[in-house]
Design an enzyme around this catalytic site. Sequence first.
Site, PDB file in Angstrom:
ATOM      1  N   ASP A  59      42.413   2.612 -28.611  1.00 49.30           N
ATOM      2  CA  ASP A  59      41.130   2.091 -29.101  1.00 49.30           C
ATOM      3  C   ASP A  59      40.222   3.214 -29.618  1.00 49.30           C
ATOM      4  O   ASP A  59      40.600   4.391 -29.596  1.00 49.30           O
ATOM      5  CB  ASP A  59      40.478   1.314 -27.942  1.00 49.30           C
ATOM      6  CG  ASP A  59      39.631   0.147 -28.403  1.00 49.30           C
ATOM      7  OD1 ASP A  59      39.287   0.077 -29.596  1.00 49.30           O
ATOM      8  OD2 ASP A  59      39.278  -0.698 -27.544  1.00 49.30           O
TER       9      ASP A  59
ATOM     10  N   GLU B  45      41.250   1.022 -34.558  1.00 45.22           N
ATOM     11  CA  GLU B  45      39.940   1.578 -34.922  1.00 45.22           C
ATOM     12  C   GLU B  45      39.152   0.583 -35.772  1.00 45.22           C
ATOM     13  O   GLU B  45      38.224   0.970 -36.461  1.00 45.22           O
ATOM     14  CB  GLU B  45      40.035   2.989 -35.497  1.00 45.22           C
ATOM     15  CG  GLU B  45      40.926   3.187 -36.697  1.00 45.22           C
ATOM     16  CD  GLU B  45      40.339   2.587 -37.950  1.00 45.22           C
ATOM     17  OE1 GLU B  45      40.767   1.462 -38.292  1.00 45.22           O
ATOM     18  OE2 GLU B  45      39.501   3.233 -38.597  1.00 45.22           O
ATOM     19  N   TRP B  46      39.551  -0.688 -35.663  1.00 51.56           N
ATOM     20  CA  TRP B  46      38.772  -1.822 -36.193  1.00 51.56           C
ATOM     21  C   TRP B  46      38.645  -1.819 -37.711  1.00 51.56           C
ATOM     22  O   TRP B  46      37.708  -2.440 -38.265  1.00 51.56           O
ATOM     23  CB  TRP B  46      37.379  -1.867 -35.533  1.00 51.56           C
ATOM     24  CG  TRP B  46      37.402  -1.585 -34.068  1.00 51.56           C
ATOM     25  CD1 TRP B  46      38.245  -2.153 -33.151  1.00 51.56           C
ATOM     26  CD2 TRP B  46      36.586  -0.665 -33.344  1.00 51.56           C
ATOM     27  NE1 TRP B  46      37.989  -1.641 -31.899  1.00 51.56           N
ATOM     28  CE2 TRP B  46      36.976  -0.729 -31.982  1.00 51.56           C
ATOM     29  CE3 TRP B  46      35.553   0.205 -33.703  1.00 51.56           C
ATOM     30  CZ2 TRP B  46      36.372   0.043 -30.996  1.00 51.56           C
ATOM     31  CZ3 TRP B  46      34.949   0.973 -32.716  1.00 51.56           C
ATOM     32  CH2 TRP B  46      35.368   0.898 -31.386  1.00 51.56           C
ATOM     33  N   GLY B  47      39.523  -1.090 -38.390  1.00 48.12           N
ATOM     34  CA  GLY B  47      39.447  -1.062 -39.847  1.00 48.12           C
ATOM     35  C   GLY B  47      38.296  -0.224 -40.373  1.00 48.12           C
ATOM     36  O   GLY B  47      37.968  -0.293 -41.560  1.00 48.12           O
TER      37      GLY B  47
ATOM     38  N   ASP C 187      36.668  -7.274 -33.404  1.00 49.94           N
ATOM     39  CA  ASP C 187      37.393  -8.200 -32.528  1.00 49.94           C
ATOM     40  C   ASP C 187      37.318  -9.646 -33.015  1.00 49.94           C
ATOM     41  O   ASP C 187      36.315 -10.065 -33.610  1.00 49.94           O
ATOM     42  CB  ASP C 187      36.798  -8.150 -31.114  1.00 49.94           C
ATOM     43  CG  ASP C 187      37.056  -6.806 -30.454  1.00 49.94           C
ATOM     44  OD1 ASP C 187      37.619  -5.910 -31.105  1.00 49.94           O
ATOM     45  OD2 ASP C 187      36.686  -6.663 -29.277  1.00 49.94           O
TER      46      ASP C 187
HETATM   47  C1  GLA Z   1      37.725  -3.191 -28.178  1.00 51.96           C
HETATM   48  C2  GLA Z   1      39.020  -3.712 -28.775  1.00 51.96           C
HETATM   49  C3  GLA Z   1      39.440  -4.970 -28.038  1.00 51.96           C
HETATM   50  C4  GLA Z   1      39.616  -4.660 -26.571  1.00 51.96           C
HETATM   51  C5  GLA Z   1      38.350  -4.067 -25.993  1.00 51.96           C
HETATM   52  C6  GLA Z   1      38.553  -3.538 -24.581  1.00 51.96           C
HETATM   53  O1  GLA Z   1      36.666  -4.072 -28.395  1.00 51.96           O
HETATM   54  O2  GLA Z   1      38.860  -3.970 -30.144  1.00 51.96           O
HETATM   55  O3  GLA Z   1      40.614  -5.508 -28.588  1.00 51.96           O
HETATM   56  O4  GLA Z   1      40.698  -3.759 -26.411  1.00 51.96           O
HETATM   57  O5  GLA Z   1      37.887  -2.973 -26.779  1.00 51.96           O
HETATM   58  O6  GLA Z   1      37.392  -2.979 -24.037  1.00 51.96           O
END
Ligand code: GLA
Length: 428
Positions: free
Chosen positions: A187, A220-222, A242
Amino acid sequence: MLAFVLSRLRTVIQKAAHLPERLAPSSLRLMAGAFAAAAAGLLAAAAPAFAHETLKLDAPKPALASTPPMGWNSWNKFSCNVSEQLVRQQADAMAASGMMDAGYRYIVIDDCWQKSRDADGNIVADPERFPGGIKALADYVHSKGLKFGLYSDAGSLTCGGRPGSAGREFQDARQYAKWGVDYLKYDWCSTGPRNAEAAYTIMAKALRESGRDIVLSICEWGNNQPERWAANVGHLWRTTGDIFDGWEGSKAWALGMVNILDLQAELWRYAGPNQWNDPDMLEVGNGGMTTTEYESHFSLWAMLAAPLIAGNDLSKMDADTRRILTNADVIAVDQDPLGQQARRIWKQGELEIWARPLKGGEHAVVLFNRSGMPAGMSVDWDQLNLPAGLKADVKDLWSKKVTRHVHGRYSGTVASHGVLMVRITPVL
Ligand code: GLA
């Protein structure tokens, strides 16, 4: 001598870059950054090839995900409420429920399994929640014929505030290998100014040198266009923030299912065997969408060649949830060996067509109706680059009905928020 000086300098740069955020007030971080930048300049001037070496991945990426990974992850349903009992229960359920037979393999513990580091810096699992330790749990998961995954973070702390892997990548990777970890979700919280490609490359290198085959799931969420660099580094990469268990909208950093879908439309060219766009884990069975909406969610994720990581309680699945998650025809589209992610080939208002070519000249098509009413929709063969005169057998992958020798186009009625998902097999 020069080599020695350069190697000391490199160590200092690495340390400066990895200072944990907790221990690094911003002034110190700035100083460290300035020093690292100056030293890096010196290094680059003196020996550009050597400076570059810090980022070089010597070992090739192991081919561990020729098709998108399938499994279960604790986060969507249980968030921080993880324990050894839960993981055993979910592994048992995966084996007993038909999920394993359908192809699901990885049991992944997401955030909050960690507690601290010991005197030697080794990561320590929460002793109350995991009294038997991670190794015994991995052994148990393996004894079921399944694979075992863990979560960490490229920063000083995970998103749940547990110790991250920054500066401890090689130590952690060796530990994961000893425990029998097969999959790491990595993450991006508490990473400060770290460069994403560099940070993920360090963990990739650590995993490749760990002595065990470990899938690297980049998360890394893009934020840093991972589709442009992540294929060399990991096996899958998150493309968005998310998901939440709802049809549409946004909640803090999370997005509804169709909002996530929209962000995938241009990413098809980056996906392929061992390199998958990850639109986040499944919400099927968690209760926030209707059965029709969950069928759409699952169908669309399969069209996207997305990792199919269930995020529900496998020990309490109702019949619809099990039926959706184990639909072999839909899973076969997701797992098609060609690995071509679907493109949105047509959109008019709230009606869309998504299509992907499959191995052997077949095609998968989803007619998707986002509107509040049922809609008549059709796909023309020429939209799939097939000759209009071609005859094809068309299988509806939800009703299982096969229509033989269809000419030119396939039409049907699509429920509100629903899909018609078909597999088109040319008759030669
Ligand atoms: C981020 C990630 C999620 C999850 C949480 C855990 O938000 O994008 O998928 O792993 O952390 O804290």
